[in-house]
Scaffold this active site. Structure first.
Site: not given
Ligand SMILES: Cc1cc2nc3c(=O)[nH]c(=O)nc-3n(C[C@H](O)[C@H](O)[C@H](O)COP(=O)(O)OP(=O)(O)OC[C@H]3O[C@@H](n4cnc5c(N)ncnc54)[C@H](O)[C@@H]3O)c2cc1C
Lengths: 388, 371
Positions: A125-126, A371-372, A243, A128
């Site tokens: 998976q690309g 998570n933030e 996801e 970021s």
């Protein structure tokens, strides 16, 4: 509501169990973050595919079994119960697969899905980029249309398993004048294409579990674009929903880990003095069950025509924090021996890979959206709290 | 009542901190990972020259004759730079144990005095294979080992034992299991005296770890602040987000409430060692909680970067994870506190926060058998 398995579902469970008994995974495989381990895992994917178990939810013509989500959960339960290997193609089968089913043309499904199911093509998976982590809409890598092709330039980072994978699915900026989540498109790129450079990045355990990918005038056919130009963001968000929300981390994984934790606890409880370990292991067990219940509920809702929304962010937080709690409790049970790497002379079966799992659990609250950021989404979209 | 460190103590700490921050860098630590022994011999000598190995050794044996209270400030600095050399464990546990024997009426007192003199000059070193720890860190670079056989204490030449190397998740640690045979010639204490020696060594070892954990965690916190100030997402530093600020603020709170606990424990160890168990256990538990929280949050705010081998954060994180479980894990120490609190004579309440050393009513506060 009817919280029992149907006769067919029970039959399906037995069928999975039997197959896993007849085709026992050759354990232990090396880590799939090594070349050797990666190929071993690919081989295992082929074994699964040979029995049409690669991805049970897919239609039969693509190597699946047309199972519904409940059957998929049952499959996963049996899979983890058998101690079968982690899925090296998880980005493909769990994330890209469902996206292709929804947005792909028949030709694209034909081209990509069977090869994915068979393990011939392993996906990374690309999304970021160095400047686009939590802020994914800041993506800068470009794909410029040139006749029947796109020309890609830019850079991706943190791409899991890209070091050994065959393909990567990416989001690129196709409209140079666009900003944020506009003008992005979803593309499928072979990692052996000319102009692609993969630089491995070692993770906390020293293995190259992810990579940076550089694109230097890489040409791909327009055929490799999924959905329309400019639709990349919304397609990506549906993948992200899968996801975080459902497929990437099925509950069976954590239920098995919680069960293993209980085994360790039974073996150790009389040797260790820890006033709160009972509390910790019981909570882990309860939380793993709660995660399973929630997933069954979501699956049922989806089967009745529902959608995954902001609650996928709840899931992401819950499973990643549960994983931390399970491994933290295990390390407490192992005490001073927990620091041993598996190849140490004094390492024993009891250590059981907890250290590896402990390190990996640290990344759970970061990947698939931190998570933030998930908490922001819950507060703003689920609870309707003010954004500014 | 005066809960401050003296000028001298702070000045000495600053001197040591200055040396450590020059000599112990992330790069030099990584260089140790691939070296044969995992230590920097030059630095080891420099530290010995400054008297650090023999800080707790009586002046009559060539040491500095200082106390645990002086040492924890230095231990914190060793943690701050993630010093791989086992200075703190060796000085706090092993060497101090020899000092205790040296100043006792035991037959081995003379032998220990001689060994201490060599340690003071940097010509010898001693490590402690305490029964609480399954492995000894860098045993192979010590000349002597203190090893338990029941309550007995044996001083054994490292050359006569089998060291079975293990691989730690912290590449800075070179741990090994020690296989050895006790003999009459190696025994330096036994019986009640031996048990007492092991007990006070445990307290000093745990205290040393607690102080190092604070230094390690403060370093992680500082790195996290720098990283989240530099790293931008959504057009501003990620540290501008309240969620990120609060993660790190929580670390600061837990660290602030661990530090005075450690100071009190060091004071107790230095001034009334037979009554220090409770205070030490509190220190170890508080330091553990603060350090593990800081590791978790410190890594979290680094995003994926914190999960890489390349990022130096791992040096500090892995050390915290590993040493947190040594010299008694949180379970062991919380249990000691629990047992003590259940003691019908436990002196609880505000007036007992500090030890009233010497007052007869305090005898019931004795920690005997609380372990
Ligand atoms: C093990 C692992 C595997 C991965 N695999 C892949 C992969 O296969 N493909 C891929 O594309 N990516 C992958 N990633 C990358 C992952 O998606 C990113 O790490 C993630 O999106 C966070 O981005 P970042 O690392 O740049 O952190 P940053 O975005 O820089 O965040 C740093 C810190 O700031 C916080 N923060 C940032 N913005 C906000 C905000 N608005 N409010 C509150 N807090 C905020 C974050 O929560 C975090 O704590 C992987 C990461 C890991 C750790």
């Amino acid at each position: 509501m009817k919280l029992t398995y149907t006769v067919e579902e029970q039959g399906f469970r037995l069928q999975v169990r039997q197959w896993l008994v007849d085709n026992p995974p050759k354990q232990p495989l090396n880590s799939f973050d090594t070349q050797k381990g990666f190929e071993q895992h690919r081989q295992w994917e082929k074994t699964l595919a040979s029995g049409n178990w690669g991805m049970v939810t897919w239609p039969k013509e693509y190597g699946g079994r047309g199972c519904n989500l409940i059957e998929w959960l049952i499959f996963e339960e049996e899979y983890y119960r058998a101690g079968a290997p982690l899925r090296v193609n998880q980005n493909g089968i769990f994330l890209l697969g469902p996206t292709l089913m929804e947005y792909g043309t028949d030709e694209q499904k034909e081209r990509f899905i069977s090869a994915m199911a068979s393990g011939d093509e392993i996906w990374a998976q690309g999304w970021s980029e160095p400047g686009a982590g939590s802020d994914m809409a800041a993506i800068r890598s470009k794909a410029t249309r040139d006749g029947d092709e796109y020309v890609i330039n830019g850079q991706k980072i943190w791409s899991s398993r890209a070091v050994f994978a065959d393909w990567v699915f990416c989001i690129f900026r196709t409209d140079p004048d666009s900003s944020r989540h506009h003008g992005l498109s979803f593309m499928l790129v072979p990692l052996d294409a000319e102009g692609v450079t993969v630089r491995p990045i070692e993770q906390l355990n020293g293995l190259p579990g992810f990579a940076e990918i550089f694109f230097d005038n890489v040409r791909i056919p327009v055929f490799n674009r999924l959905g329309e130009e400019g639709e990349g963001w919304s397609i990506a968000m549906s993948t992200a929903g899968f996801e975080r929300g459902l497929m990437l981390r099925s509950p069976a994984r954590f239920q098995q880990a919680a069960k293993n934790l209980m085994e360790l606890y039974r073996a150790k409880r009389n040797d260790i003095l820890d006033l709160s370990i009972e509390d910790a292991v019981v909570r882990c067990y309860m939380d793993a069950e709660a995660y399973a219940l929630s997933t069954y509920q979501t699956a049922s809702r989806l089967m009745n025509g529902g959608q995954i929304g902001a609650e996928s962010s709840c899931n992401k937080i819950f499973w990643s924090e549960l994983d931390l709690k399970i491994h933290d409790a295990a390390m407490r049970l192992l005490g001073a021996r927990g620091e041993l790497e598996a190849d140490s002379e004094d390492a024993s079966a009891e250590l059981g890979g907890w250290l590896d799992g402990f390190l990996f659990a640290q990344s759970g609250p970061i990947y698939a959206g931190t998570n933030e950021v998930q908490r922001n989404i819950i507060a703003e979209r689920m609870l309707g709290m003010p954004r500014k | 009542m005066n809960f401050t460190y003296s000028e001298d103590q702070l000045t000495y700490r600053d001197t040591v901190a200055a040396l450590l921050s020059c000599e112990v860098t992330a790069d030099s630590i990584r260089a140790r990972w691939t070296s044969a022994q995992g230590i920097d011999a030059n630095l080891t000598q420099q530290l010995a020259d400054m008297g650090l190995n023999a800080l707790l050794v009586p002046e009559s044996c060539g040491g500095l004759g200082l106390s645990e209270l002086d040492f924890i400030l230095l231990a914190q600095e060793c943690g701050r730079v993630a010093l791989p050399e086992p200075l703190v464990e060796n000085a706090m546990a092993a060497t101090a144990m020899l000092s205790e024997v040296a100043s006792s009426d035991l037959a081995a007192a003379n032998q220990c005095q001689d060994t201490l003199k060599q340690i003071a000059t940097g010509n010898a070193s001693v490590a402690c294979g305490h029964w609480i720890n399954p492995y000894v860190n860098m045993a192979d670079t010590s000349h002597w080992l203190l090893l338990p056989h029941g309550d007995e204490v044996h001083l054994v030449s490292t050359q006569t034992v089998d060291l079975i190397a293990q691989r730690s998740s912290d590449p800075s640690r070179r741990i090994s299991k020690v296989n050895w045979q006790p003999s009459r010639g190696t025994k330096i204490a036994g019986g009640q005296q031996g048990a007492e020696l092991w007990r006070s060594a445990l307290n000093r070892g745990a205290l040393g770890v607690a102080a190092q954990l604070i230094g390690l965690a403060e370093s992680i916190l500082r790195r996290a602040v720098v990283f989240t100030t530099d790293r931008e997402q959504f057009g501003r530093p990620v540290g501008a987000n309240q969620a990120v600020k609060h993660l790190l603020a929580d670390c600061a709170v837990s660290l602030e409430f661990a530090k005075p606990v450690i100071a009190r424990a060091a004071y107790a160890v230095a001034n009334s060692p037979t009554r220090a168990d409770w205070a030490v256990s509190h220190a170890k538990v508080a330091a553990s909680y603060a350090a593990l929280l800081t590791v978790r949050h410190g890594m979290q705010v680094h995003g994926a970067m914190g999960y890489t081998w390349e990022c130096d954060l791992q040096i500090w994180m892995k050390r915290c994870w590993a040493i947190d479980k040594t010299w008694g894990d949180v379970g062991f120490h919380k249990n000691r506190i629990h047992e003590w609190l259940l003691n019908p004579n436990a002196l609880m309440g505000a007036e007992h926060t500090f030890d009233k050393s010497g007052s007869p009513s305090d005898e019931s506060n004795s920690q005997q058998g609380a372990g």
